[in-house]
Scaffold this active site. Structure first.
Site, mmCIF file in Angstrom:
data_model
loop_
_atom_site.group_PDB
_atom_site.id
_atom_site.type_symbol
_atom_site.label_atom_id
_atom_site.label_comp_id
_atom_site.label_asym_id
_atom_site.label_seq_id
_atom_site.Cartn_x
_atom_site.Cartn_y
_atom_site.Cartn_z
ATOM 1 N N GLU A 181 -6.506 2.030 -3.864
ATOM 2 C CA GLU A 181 -5.060 1.989 -3.980
ATOM 3 C C GLU A 181 -4.581 0.557 -4.192
ATOM 4 O OE1 GLU A 181 -3.280 4.854 -1.498
ATOM 5 O OE2 GLU A 181 -1.797 3.428 -0.793
ATOM 6 N N PHE A 200 0.860 -1.186 0.000
ATOM 7 C CA PHE A 200 0.000 0.000 0.000
ATOM 8 C C PHE A 200 0.890 1.228 0.000
ATOM 9 C CE2 PHE A 200 -4.486 1.214 0.961
ATOM 10 C CZ PHE A 200 -5.109 0.143 0.337
ATOM 11 N N LEU A 237 -14.322 5.901 -5.527
ATOM 12 C CA LEU A 237 -12.918 5.553 -5.337
ATOM 13 C C LEU A 237 -12.497 4.322 -6.131
ATOM 14 C CD1 LEU A 237 -10.355 6.045 -3.468
ATOM 15 C CD2 LEU A 237 -11.241 4.131 -2.161
ATOM 16 N N HIS A 252 -7.269 11.628 -2.463
ATOM 17 C CA HIS A 252 -6.861 10.322 -2.980
ATOM 18 C C HIS A 252 -6.589 10.518 -4.464
ATOM 19 C CE1 HIS A 252 -6.932 6.125 -4.074
ATOM 20 N NE2 HIS A 252 -7.064 5.769 -2.814
ATOM 21 N N HIS A 257 -10.783 12.619 0.193
ATOM 22 C CA HIS A 257 -10.984 11.256 0.658
ATOM 23 C C HIS A 257 -11.069 11.132 2.174
ATOM 24 C CE1 HIS A 257 -10.896 6.976 0.405
ATOM 25 N NE2 HIS A 257 -9.702 6.835 0.919
ATOM 26 N N GLN A 283 -7.113 14.943 3.088
ATOM 27 C CA GLN A 283 -6.413 14.081 2.130
ATOM 28 C C GLN A 283 -7.145 13.946 0.799
ATOM 29 O OE1 GLN A 283 -5.940 9.569 2.748
ATOM 30 N NE2 GLN A 283 -3.860 10.360 2.797
ATOM 31 N N ARG A 294 -2.402 10.787 6.192
ATOM 32 C CA ARG A 294 -2.638 9.404 6.604
ATOM 33 C C ARG A 294 -2.110 8.432 5.559
ATOM 34 N NH1 ARG A 294 -7.196 5.491 5.405
ATOM 35 N NH2 ARG A 294 -7.572 6.860 3.645
ATOM 36 N N ARG A 316 -0.139 9.332 -0.807
ATOM 37 C CA ARG A 316 -1.256 9.943 -1.525
ATOM 38 C C ARG A 316 -1.085 11.433 -1.768
ATOM 39 N NH1 ARG A 316 -6.101 6.658 1.452
ATOM 40 N NH2 ARG A 316 -5.540 4.730 0.402
HETATM 41 C C1 LIG Z 1 -14.517 4.854 -0.443
HETATM 42 C C2 LIG Z 1 -13.608 4.729 0.745
HETATM 43 C C3 LIG Z 1 -12.663 3.719 0.784
HETATM 44 C C4 LIG Z 1 -11.812 3.605 1.887
HETATM 45 N N1 LIG Z 1 -10.891 2.599 1.912
HETATM 46 C C5 LIG Z 1 -10.107 2.429 2.991
HETATM 47 C C6 LIG Z 1 -9.188 1.342 3.089
HETATM 48 O O1 LIG Z 1 -9.091 0.505 2.204
HETATM 49 N N2 LIG Z 1 -8.420 1.245 4.194
HETATM 50 C C7 LIG Z 1 -8.501 2.128 5.219
HETATM 51 O O2 LIG Z 1 -7.787 1.982 6.208
HETATM 52 N N3 LIG Z 1 -9.379 3.167 5.165
HETATM 53 C C8 LIG Z 1 -10.172 3.333 4.080
HETATM 54 N N4 LIG Z 1 -11.056 4.382 4.042
HETATM 55 C C9 LIG Z 1 -11.216 5.233 5.219
HETATM 56 C C10 LIG Z 1 -12.042 4.507 6.266
HETATM 57 O O3 LIG Z 1 -12.938 3.639 5.631
HETATM 58 C C11 LIG Z 1 -12.829 5.473 7.132
HETATM 59 O O4 LIG Z 1 -11.965 6.420 7.685
HETATM 60 C C12 LIG Z 1 -13.526 4.727 8.261
HETATM 61 O O5 LIG Z 1 -14.273 3.644 7.763
HETATM 62 C C13 LIG Z 1 -14.406 5.619 9.092
HETATM 63 O O6 LIG Z 1 -15.066 4.827 10.055
HETATM 64 P P1 LIG Z 1 -15.853 5.487 11.271
HETATM 65 O O7 LIG Z 1 -16.364 4.371 12.088
HETATM 66 O O8 LIG Z 1 -15.013 6.509 11.904
HETATM 67 O O9 LIG Z 1 -17.043 6.242 10.551
HETATM 68 P P2 LIG Z 1 -18.180 5.742 9.538
HETATM 69 O O10 LIG Z 1 -17.993 4.361 9.065
HETATM 70 O O11 LIG Z 1 -18.287 6.823 8.524
HETATM 71 O O12 LIG Z 1 -19.464 5.724 10.443
HETATM 72 C C14 LIG Z 1 -20.025 6.891 10.984
HETATM 73 C C15 LIG Z 1 -21.267 6.534 11.757
HETATM 74 O O13 LIG Z 1 -21.745 7.684 12.417
HETATM 75 C C16 LIG Z 1 -23.126 7.817 12.218
HETATM 76 N N5 LIG Z 1 -23.454 9.242 12.327
HETATM 77 C C17 LIG Z 1 -22.839 10.292 11.738
HETATM 78 N N6 LIG Z 1 -23.434 11.441 12.091
HETATM 79 C C18 LIG Z 1 -24.439 11.115 12.929
HETATM 80 C C19 LIG Z 1 -25.424 11.855 13.633
HETATM 81 N N7 LIG Z 1 -25.511 13.194 13.545
HETATM 82 N N8 LIG Z 1 -26.300 11.191 14.406
HETATM 83 C C20 LIG Z 1 -26.272 9.823 14.490
HETATM 84 N N9 LIG Z 1 -25.353 9.074 13.842
HETATM 85 C C21 LIG Z 1 -24.460 9.719 13.077
HETATM 86 C C22 LIG Z 1 -23.378 7.209 10.864
HETATM 87 O O14 LIG Z 1 -24.726 6.807 10.741
HETATM 88 C C23 LIG Z 1 -22.407 6.031 10.892
HETATM 89 O O15 LIG Z 1 -23.016 4.935 11.550
HETATM 90 C C24 LIG Z 1 -11.908 4.526 2.943
HETATM 91 C C25 LIG Z 1 -12.856 5.529 2.900
HETATM 92 C C26 LIG Z 1 -13.684 5.649 1.797
HETATM 93 C C27 LIG Z 1 -14.652 6.790 1.761
#
Ligand SMILES: Cc1cc2nc3c(=O)[nH]c(=O)nc-3n(C[C@H](O)[C@H](O)[C@H](O)COP(=O)(O)OP(=O)(O)OC[C@H]3O[C@@H](n4cnc5c(N)ncnc54)[C@H](O)[C@@H]3O)c2cc1C
Length: 585
Positions: free
Chosen positions: A247, A118, A244, A234, A355, A232, A390, A287
């Site tokens: 990578e 990666f 996306l 991407h 991203h 960031q 990151r 990135r």
């Molecule tokens: C397309 C994509 C691909 C990615 N690929 C990778 C990868 O391969 N490897 C890697 O390490 N990272 C990757 N990332 C980054 C990583 O996936 C994210 O940083 C991570 O999944 C975020 O997880 P989280 O639990 O913090 O938030 P999220 O998974 O975004 O969850 C947020 C939660 O909060 C809730 N929420 C938000 N606001 C409110 C509110 N006001 N009231 C109630 N609930 C709320 C939502 O409903 C959701 O349940 C990627 C990101 C994207 C966008």
């Protein structure tokens, strides 16, 4: 009077971080009641969209030191090194734990867990489940959370505000979207795990729900937002949609070429130093550097113009159909569906796309914030292990490591308290939430629409605070954002009903994004240097003397945030030059 639901711990957000935290609470003490709130059904959280993988040392030739060094170097020395040390140490254990809970990691022929290269990781250490890693991780966490009766889910509850009583976070206010009613959750501790804020920008890989709600909630309650200038890009998003292309596609050997079919990255400083493999990093550079290289190619007129902006080509053809189908099936599907290109036969048009938000709610290594009883983890938090940039695949692991710590911290904090805040104090603390929602319903004749203001915000953020920034561009964006903030008061909801009022939710999300965008711009203005993803054309060098510091943006109700700074924790890696081999910057 609003309904009060009493529980021990409220977790806002049921993505990877929120679910991991909930499981940690239940494991620590199954008697603690957890209310798990999510504005969407948990499996629709953005974690589901992660494709590439999760980093953790797995191979004999790798080491925790290597993972530490890659992360700190990749983050341009803005990472707190005590946090990175803890992170790399816990990572393999958390990933193995996922395996025990049922996560189907891809494997080598001999049965060992497979790891892929990666960007910025100089040894292969990214665990993956084909190119649907996030889906499988989220599913595993969700299924595991169902085992625990103490975790009570509140799906489609939109949280608007933290409830603070006597300087302690004592719950949250949330709209039950089905009925439109505001409910008050009273708790002994609260965890924010609401994810990132990519939607502040127009062109992003982030799902529509990534609007920075939790960041804004903490910020308005007086907790600082840290390092918000670091956003960031991407390097490989699909033009038009921003979807996306992982990578992992470059990890498997895909190459980037410009309009002359020239592999332009060879002209830039991106290659890994020894010992792994003795050639330039090229497509596997970090990135920020790859996105900046695109910008330079664009300036030189060497990109390809399309109706959805300029692009370069990601060529996978040489991998062959078999490998593409085996390792990158989703990439093939996405390219066919969204740009009509089958990567087996033609290169995929791609461009840099917003991203990930490196910055977020200021927290310590135990996921604890400066507000008593408030914890945070995941993309909305800034620990910081990501520093100024990151490394891909570190964040899925971050959700696990720090999600678990947030759960443990919140559980201990709840167990140490005898009583909840008084109901009357909770009602009182919710006045602001009630007023804010009420105002949106009452506004008539203001004439501003949510979609109009959101578009203006998106455009000014890209123009002023994109891949490259200047004092002038940031100043202009700041003026526009202040104007948007003022006009937000005149938003008029088209839908004034209660049931599933998405118009109302989008208005509240816009309010959060305006606050977050303001913190990003002012933090960027104040950081007069270039570091990681924050690149200024008027201050092109990194300036460790003045800015080897975290920026902290403090909310002001009536104007731009106050910014101050905190030293970065340096334990054993002194800032050096971020050299990846190659000749030219
Ligand atoms: C397309 C994509 C691909 C990615 N690929 C990778 C990868 O391969 N490897 C890697 O390490 N990272 C990757 N990332 C980054 C990583 O996936 C994210 O940083 C991570 O999944 C975020 O997880 P989280 O639990 O913090 O938030 P999220 O998974 O975004 O969850 C947020 C939660 O909060 C809730 N929420 C938000 N606001 C409110 C509110 N006001 N009231 C109630 N609930 C709320 C939502 O409903 C959701 O349940 C990627 C990101 C994207 C966008």
């Amino acid at each position: 009077m609003m309904d009060i639901i009493t529980t021990d711990i409220v977790i806002v957000g049921a993505g990877g971080a929120g679910l991991r935290a909930a499981i940690a609470v239940a494991e620590e003490n199954p008697d603690l009641k957890v209310a798990l709130l999510s504005k969407v059904y948990p499996m629709r959280s953005h974690t589901v969209a992660a494709e590439g993988g999760a980093a953790g040392v797995a191979k004999d030739e790798d080491s925790l030191d290597n993972h530490f060094n890659d992360t700190v170097t990749g983050g341009d020395w803005l990472c707190d090194q005590d946090a990175v040390d803890l992170f790399v140490r816990e990572a393999p254990r958390e990933l193995t734990q996922m395996e025990h809970w049922g996560c189907p990691w891809s494997r080598e022929a001999d049965g060992k867990v497979a790891v892929r290269p990666f960007g910025g990781m100089k040894v292969e250490r990214t665990w993956y489940a084909a190119d649907k890693t996030g889906f499988h991780m989220l599913h595993t966490l969700f299924q595991t959370s169902l085992k625990y009766p103490s975790i009570e889910r509140y799906d489609e509850f939109y949280s608007t505000d933290l409830l603070v009583v006597d300087g302690r976070c004592s719950g949250v206010a949330a709209i039950e979207m089905r009925s439109g009613q505001l409910r008050l959750f009273r708790a002994k501790s609260v965890i924010i795990a609401t994810g990132g804020a990519g939607r502040v920008f127009p062109f992003t890989t982030n799902g529509a729900i990534k609007t920075g709600d939790g960041m804004a909630m903490a910020y308005r309650a007086g907790v600082a937002l840290k390092d918000m200038e670091f956003v960031q890009y991407h390097p490989t998003g699909l033009p038009g949609t921003g979807i996306l292309i992982t990578e992992g596609s470059r990890g498997e050997g895909g190459i980037l070429v410009n309009k002359d079919d020239y592999r332009y990255l060879q002209d830039y400083d991106l290659g890994p130093p020894d010992p792994w493999p003795r050639k330039k990093a090229m497509e596997l550079g970090p990135r920020d550097r790859l996105s900046q290289a695109f910008w330079h190619e664009q300036q030189r007129g060497r990109t390809i113009s399309t109706p959805h902006g300029d692009v370069v080509h990601l060529d996978l053809r040489h991998l062959g159909e078999k490998k593409i189908d085996e390792r990158l099936p989703m990439v093939r599907d996405l390219a066919i569906s969204y740009v009509g290109v089958d990567p087996v036969h033609a290169p995929i048009p791609v461009r840099p796309v917003v991203h990930y938000t490196m910055g977020g709610i200021d927290t310590d290594i135990d996921a604890k914030t400066a507000l008593d009883s408030l914890f945070t983890a995941g993309e909305c938090a800034c620990v910081s292990i990501n520093g100024a940039n990151r490394l891909g695949s570190n964040s899925l692991t971050e959700l696990l490591v720090f999600g678990a710590r947030a759960g443990l911290g919140a559980a201990k904090s709840a167990m140490a308290q005898n009583a909840h805040a008084e109901e009357s104090a909770i009602q009182e603390a919710a006045t602001m939430a009630r007023d804010r929602v009420g105002r949106l319903f009452q506004s008539v004749g203001g004439g501003e629409s949510v979609s109009g203001l959101r578009r203006e915000m998106n455009m000014t953020m890209e123009a002023g605070a994109g891949i490259y920034r200047t004092d002038e561009s940031l100043r202009q964006s700041c003026t526009v954002m202040n104007d948007i903030r003022a006009r937000y008061a005149n938003i008029e909801l088209e839908d004034k009903s209660n049931v599933y009022n998405t118009d109302l939710i989008q208005a509240l999300e816009l309010g959060a994004m305006i606050d977050v965008a303001g913190a990003m711009i002012v933090s960027a203005q104040e950081r007069k240097e270039s570091r990681g993803s924050h690149q200024r054309l008027d201050f092109t060098e990194r300036d460790d003397e003045r800015y080897l510091k975290h920026s902290l943006a403090h909310y002001q109700a009536d104007g731009d945030p106050d910014i101050n700074y905190r030293d970065v924790v340096i334990t054993r890696s002194q800032p050096g030059e971020r050299v990846y081999g190659g000749e030219q910057k």
